[in-house]
Design a protein around this motif. Structure first.
Motif, PDB file in Angstrom:
ATOM      1  N   LEU A 118       0.837  -1.200   0.000  1.00  0.00           N
ATOM      2  CA  LEU A 118       0.000   0.000   0.000  1.00  0.00           C
ATOM      3  C   LEU A 118       0.872   1.250   0.000  1.00  0.00           C
ATOM      4  CD1 LEU A 118      -2.703   1.490   0.231  1.00  0.00           C
ATOM      5  CD2 LEU A 118      -2.626   1.117   2.703  1.00  0.00           C
ATOM      6  N   GLN A 119       1.925   1.247   0.788  1.00  0.00           N
ATOM      7  CA  GLN A 119       2.809   2.413   0.855  1.00  0.00           C
ATOM      8  C   GLN A 119       3.502   2.649  -0.483  1.00  0.00           C
ATOM      9  OE1 GLN A 119       2.898   4.198   3.881  1.00  0.00           O
ATOM     10  NE2 GLN A 119       3.628   5.736   2.418  1.00  0.00           N
ATOM     11  N   ILE A 120       3.862   1.566  -1.162  1.00  0.00           N
ATOM     12  CA  ILE A 120       4.494   1.694  -2.481  1.00  0.00           C
ATOM     13  C   ILE A 120       3.537   2.385  -3.450  1.00  0.00           C
ATOM     14  CG2 ILE A 120       5.407   0.419  -4.456  1.00  0.00           C
ATOM     15  CD1 ILE A 120       6.409  -1.707  -2.480  1.00  0.00           C
ATOM     16  N   LEU A 121       2.255   2.003  -3.413  1.00  0.00           N
ATOM     17  CA  LEU A 121       1.270   2.639  -4.298  1.00  0.00           C
ATOM     18  C   LEU A 121       1.045   4.101  -3.914  1.00  0.00           C
ATOM     19  CD1 LEU A 121      -1.523  -0.048  -4.889  1.00  0.00           C
ATOM     20  CD2 LEU A 121       0.444   0.520  -6.316  1.00  0.00           C
ATOM     21  N   GLU A 164       2.683  12.238 -11.587  1.00  0.00           N
ATOM     22  CA  GLU A 164       1.366  12.215 -10.944  1.00  0.00           C
ATOM     23  C   GLU A 164       1.204  10.961 -10.099  1.00  0.00           C
ATOM     24  OE1 GLU A 164      -1.754  12.690 -13.764  1.00  0.00           O
ATOM     25  OE2 GLU A 164      -1.044  14.626 -14.492  1.00  0.00           O
ATOM     26  N   LYS A 165       0.584  11.148  -8.941  1.00  0.00           N
ATOM     27  CA  LYS A 165       0.331  10.017  -8.046  1.00  0.00           C
ATOM     28  C   LYS A 165      -1.049   9.425  -8.307  1.00  0.00           C
ATOM     29  CE  LYS A 165       3.348  11.151  -4.170  1.00  0.00           C
ATOM     30  NZ  LYS A 165       3.462  11.178  -2.693  1.00  0.00           N
ATOM     31  N   MET A 166      -1.250   8.225  -7.830  1.00  0.00           N
ATOM     32  CA  MET A 166      -2.563   7.595  -7.921  1.00  0.00           C
ATOM     33  C   MET A 166      -3.520   8.281  -6.949  1.00  0.00           C
ATOM     34  SD  MET A 166      -1.408   3.574  -8.010  1.00  0.00           S
ATOM     35  CE  MET A 166      -3.079   2.957  -8.119  1.00  0.00           C
ATOM     36  N   SER A 167      -4.794   8.331  -7.311  1.00  0.00           N
ATOM     37  CA  SER A 167      -5.800   8.895  -6.409  1.00  0.00           C
ATOM     38  C   SER A 167      -6.106   7.901  -5.297  1.00  0.00           C
ATOM     39  CB  SER A 167      -7.080   9.218  -7.170  1.00  0.00           C
ATOM     40  OG  SER A 167      -7.726   8.022  -7.584  1.00  0.00           O
ATOM     41  N   GLU A 168      -6.707   8.396  -4.217  1.00  0.00           N
ATOM     42  CA  GLU A 168      -7.081   7.497  -3.117  1.00  0.00           C
ATOM     43  C   GLU A 168      -8.042   6.422  -3.593  1.00  0.00           C
ATOM     44  OE1 GLU A 168      -8.609   9.780   0.119  1.00  0.00           O
ATOM     45  OE2 GLU A 168      -6.632  10.423   0.817  1.00  0.00           O
ATOM     46  N   THR A 169      -8.967   6.800  -4.482  1.00  0.00           N
ATOM     47  CA  THR A 169      -9.935   5.823  -4.993  1.00  0.00           C
ATOM     48  C   THR A 169      -9.231   4.732  -5.781  1.00  0.00           C
ATOM     49  OG1 THR A 169     -11.699   7.466  -5.086  1.00  0.00           O
ATOM     50  CG2 THR A 169     -11.964   5.505  -6.469  1.00  0.00           C
ATOM     51  N   GLN A 170      -8.294   5.106  -6.644  1.00  0.00           N
ATOM     52  CA  GLN A 170      -7.551   4.112  -7.415  1.00  0.00           C
ATOM     53  C   GLN A 170      -6.774   3.168  -6.486  1.00  0.00           C
ATOM     54  OE1 GLN A 170      -5.303   6.831  -9.993  1.00  0.00           O
ATOM     55  NE2 GLN A 170      -6.306   5.913 -11.771  1.00  0.00           N
ATOM     56  N   ILE A 171      -6.137   3.744  -5.491  1.00  0.00           N
ATOM     57  CA  ILE A 171      -5.354   2.928  -4.560  1.00  0.00           C
ATOM     58  C   ILE A 171      -6.244   1.937  -3.824  1.00  0.00           C
ATOM     59  CG2 ILE A 171      -3.978   2.990  -2.443  1.00  0.00           C
ATOM     60  CD1 ILE A 171      -2.880   5.706  -3.415  1.00  0.00           C
ATOM     61  N   VAL A 172      -7.347   2.429  -3.266  1.00  0.00           N
ATOM     62  CA  VAL A 172      -8.228   1.583  -2.464  1.00  0.00           C
ATOM     63  C   VAL A 172      -8.871   0.501  -3.312  1.00  0.00           C
ATOM     64  CG1 VAL A 172     -10.427   1.563  -1.209  1.00  0.00           C
ATOM     65  CG2 VAL A 172      -8.676   3.253  -0.642  1.00  0.00           C
ATOM     66  N   GLU A 173      -9.415   0.872  -4.473  1.00  0.00           N
ATOM     67  CA  GLU A 173     -10.117  -0.123  -5.290  1.00  0.00           C
ATOM     68  C   GLU A 173      -9.163  -1.198  -5.801  1.00  0.00           C
ATOM     69  OE1 GLU A 173     -12.535   1.768  -8.252  1.00  0.00           O
ATOM     70  OE2 GLU A 173     -14.108   2.197  -6.774  1.00  0.00           O
ATOM     71  N   ASN A 174      -7.923  -0.828  -6.062  1.00  0.00           N
ATOM     72  CA  ASN A 174      -6.971  -1.834  -6.514  1.00  0.00           C
ATOM     73  C   ASN A 174      -6.481  -2.712  -5.376  1.00  0.00           C
ATOM     74  OD1 ASN A 174      -6.106  -1.704  -9.526  1.00  0.00           O
ATOM     75  ND2 ASN A 174      -6.436   0.421  -8.925  1.00  0.00           N
ATOM     76  N   ILE A 175      -6.296  -2.152  -4.197  1.00  0.00           N
ATOM     77  CA  ILE A 175      -5.909  -2.976  -3.051  1.00  0.00           C
ATOM     78  C   ILE A 175      -7.006  -3.990  -2.727  1.00  0.00           C
ATOM     79  CG2 ILE A 175      -5.541  -2.947  -0.554  1.00  0.00           C
ATOM     80  CD1 ILE A 175      -3.039  -2.254  -1.980  1.00  0.00           C
ATOM     81  N   VAL A 176      -8.268  -3.542  -2.727  1.00  0.00           N
ATOM     82  CA  VAL A 176      -9.386  -4.467  -2.468  1.00  0.00           C
ATOM     83  C   VAL A 176      -9.363  -5.609  -3.473  1.00  0.00           C
ATOM     84  CG1 VAL A 176     -11.890  -4.720  -2.475  1.00  0.00           C
ATOM     85  CG2 VAL A 176     -10.864  -2.743  -1.374  1.00  0.00           C
ATOM     86  N   SER A 177      -9.178  -5.279  -4.755  1.00  0.00           N
ATOM     87  CA  SER A 177      -9.186  -6.306  -5.799  1.00  0.00           C
ATOM     88  C   SER A 177      -7.962  -7.208  -5.728  1.00  0.00           C
ATOM     89  CB  SER A 177      -9.266  -5.642  -7.180  1.00  0.00           C
ATOM     90  OG  SER A 177     -10.499  -4.970  -7.341  1.00  0.00           O
ATOM     91  N   LEU A 178      -6.802  -6.641  -5.366  1.00  0.00           N
ATOM     92  CA  LEU A 178      -5.589  -7.453  -5.285  1.00  0.00           C
ATOM     93  C   LEU A 178      -5.658  -8.460  -4.138  1.00  0.00           C
ATOM     94  CD1 LEU A 178      -2.936  -4.677  -5.995  1.00  0.00           C
ATOM     95  CD2 LEU A 178      -3.538  -6.584  -7.499  1.00  0.00           C
ATOM     96  N   ILE A 179      -6.222  -8.046  -3.021  1.00  0.00           N
ATOM     97  CA  ILE A 179      -6.418  -8.996  -1.915  1.00  0.00           C
ATOM     98  C   ILE A 179      -7.372 -10.097  -2.357  1.00  0.00           C
ATOM     99  CG2 ILE A 179      -7.328  -9.315   0.420  1.00  0.00           C
ATOM    100  CD1 ILE A 179      -6.409  -6.464   1.062  1.00  0.00           C
ATOM    101  N   LEU A 180      -8.450  -9.701  -3.027  1.00  0.00           N
ATOM    102  CA  LEU A 180      -9.439 -10.668  -3.504  1.00  0.00           C
ATOM    103  C   LEU A 180      -8.811 -11.681  -4.452  1.00  0.00           C
ATOM    104  CD1 LEU A 180     -12.501 -11.465  -3.729  1.00  0.00           C
ATOM    105  CD2 LEU A 180     -12.583  -9.958  -5.715  1.00  0.00           C
ATOM    106  N   GLY A 181      -8.047 -11.165  -5.426  1.00  0.00           N
ATOM    107  CA  GLY A 181      -7.459 -12.052  -6.421  1.00  0.00           C
ATOM    108  C   GLY A 181      -6.319 -12.886  -5.889  1.00  0.00           C
TER     109      GLY A 181
END
Length: 438
Positions: free
Chosen positions: A219-222, A231-248
């Motif tokens: 998460l810190q890397i993202l 440009e950095k990733m938005s909070e929404t992008q970070i959260v939605e991808n972390i949720v999906s990465l844990i799932l997958g």
């Protein structure tokens, strides 16, 4: 196209859920229409094309996806998140994938994996020894969930992890259901689970940003990563991808670990060769005995075992795509715009055309020569190839090393059969007697 409205869904469910012979779904179509590798049907509420040969799958997942003829085609992006790498297309997908690839393959990420995964595995094995009798699938799911949450977001609280795992089970159930959003349905419940998971992770991201907290995790890397424009990733992008990465990550990898215990117990000659390599590596180590990247690069046999387990576990039986252009032609067949495409990869991994004695657990098949292109697509292919494939494979190797080094186990009901949901696993109740090696 099957029955009106429901199409071939009943036959699909029959093959997966009841007869527990999912490959029969493809076999029936081959018997009825010939071995064309392309079939049309109606599934999950959509007109659908099924592809199931290495050559055609490679075109759909690779060249034609790169040309924009196909996009992601999950039945519902609501559950995956509209900003998730599994949902976005075009330039947005390329930018996001670049972030993830750099994060997954950075030295920092690999160091974090080695530091967090190994103690979690060892602690779990000691817990299994104390229990003596375990249901392997449930235990490997629990340990992988703890592992991936620690590695990705540094969550260690058992209360929080138990709550999150229950939410993830609800989310996964929704991904396997019809997209009917009314109270009482699995999809409706999954949407609620997704929102709660988002809330948990939004709170974590905001706390780190507001308080300047730095942690050694994915998460810190993202949070810290920037693209070529700074440009950095938005909070929404970070959260939605972390949720999906844990799932997958946690369910598919835990499935492979279950099969590791199963196959190694059934193939003692393979287990002995694996033990010989782990013992020789351990004998050269001192201190805490944890593996380093140098140790892993020195392994010859363990990676073969990992690849064979992943092949037989068939991490994902198929991949969803959607036709995005008019007049897309594949192998002489026209794919209508907006139709769903199911790229069926499972049957290829257990097809005698591509693998000798395909249901035999034989790590030695992974010699110097690589599989033919398109015949080993457990992590997908092309521009949407799983960015976390190296980490998943590394986790399997770490698990194999530590479980073979200090522990032994036997199957208490080795003929319990198989279930698919959608990953193949020994049926509920498949038990292992686990103990420390002497």
């Amino acid at each position: 196209m099957g029955w009106p409205v429901i199409g071939d869904l009943l036959d699909f469910l029959w093959c997966f859920k009841f007869s527990r012979r999912p490959d029969d779904f493809i076999a029936k179509r081959k018997a009825r229409y010939g071995d064309t590798g392309v079939y049309r049907t109606h599934l999950f509420g959509y007109p659908t094309i099924i592809t199931c040969t290495p050559q055609i799958n490679k075109q759909v997942l690779g060249t034609l996806t790169e040309e924009g003829c196909f996009s992601t085609g999950w039945p519902s992006t609501q559950l995956l998140g509209s900003s998730s790498v599994a949902s976005v297309d075009g330039s947005a997908h390329k930018r996001l994938r670049k972030h993830l690839m750099e994060a997954f393959n950075s030295p920092k990420a690999l160091t974090a994996l080695l530091a967090t995964a190994q103690p979690v595995f060892i602690s779990a094995f000691e817990d299994w020894v104390s229990k003596k009798r375990i249901v392997a699938y449930e235990e490997t799911k629990a340990v992988m969930f703890s592992n991936i949450c620690d590695m990705l977001v540094s969550f260690k609280s058992k209360t929080l992890l138990d709550s999150m795992e229950a939410l993830y089970r609800g989310l996964m159930a929704g991904l396997r259901s019809m997209t009917i959003n009314i109270p009482g349905t699995a999809f409706h419940h999954a949407l609620k689970c997704r929102k709660k998971l988002n809330d948990i992770l939004f709170e974590e991201v905001r706390e780190r940003n507001e308080k300047g907290i730095q942690k050694q995790d994915f998460l810190q890397i993202l949070i810290d990563s920037t693209d070529e424009n700074g440009e950095k990733m938005s909070e929404t992008q970070i959260v939605e991808n972390i949720v999906s990465l844990i799932l997958g990550g946690y369910e598919s990898t835990s499935n492979v670990l279950t099969w590791a215990l199963y196959y190694l117990a059934k193939y003692p000659a393979v287990l002995e060769k694996l033990k010989h390599e782990t013992s020789s590596i351990a004998a050269k180590k001192s201190g805490d005995g944890l593996l380093t990247m140098e140790d892993i690069r020195a392994m010859k046999y363990t990676p073969k075992v990992a690849d064979e387990l992943i092949r037989l576990a068939n991490i994902s039986p198929f991949i969803f795509r959607r036709v995005t252009k008019d007049n897309v032609v594949v192998n002489g067949y026209k794919f209508p715009k907006n139709w769903k495409v199911i790229v069926w990869i499972r049957s290829i991994h257990v097809d005698s055309t591509y693998y000798q004695d395909p249901l035999e657990f034989n790590p030695d098949r992974w010699g110097e020569s690589k599989p033919k292109v398109g015949t080993y697509t457990v992590f997908g292919h092309g521009p949407r190839y799983c960015p976390g494939n190296n980490m998943a494979r590394l986790e399997v190797i770490l698990f194999l090393f530590h479980v073979c080094l200090n522990y032994r186990w036997e199957l208490l009901n080795p003929d319990s059969g198989m279930a698919f949901q959608p990953h193949p696993k020994p049926r509920d109740g498949a038990e292992v007697y686990f103990s420390r090696a002497t």
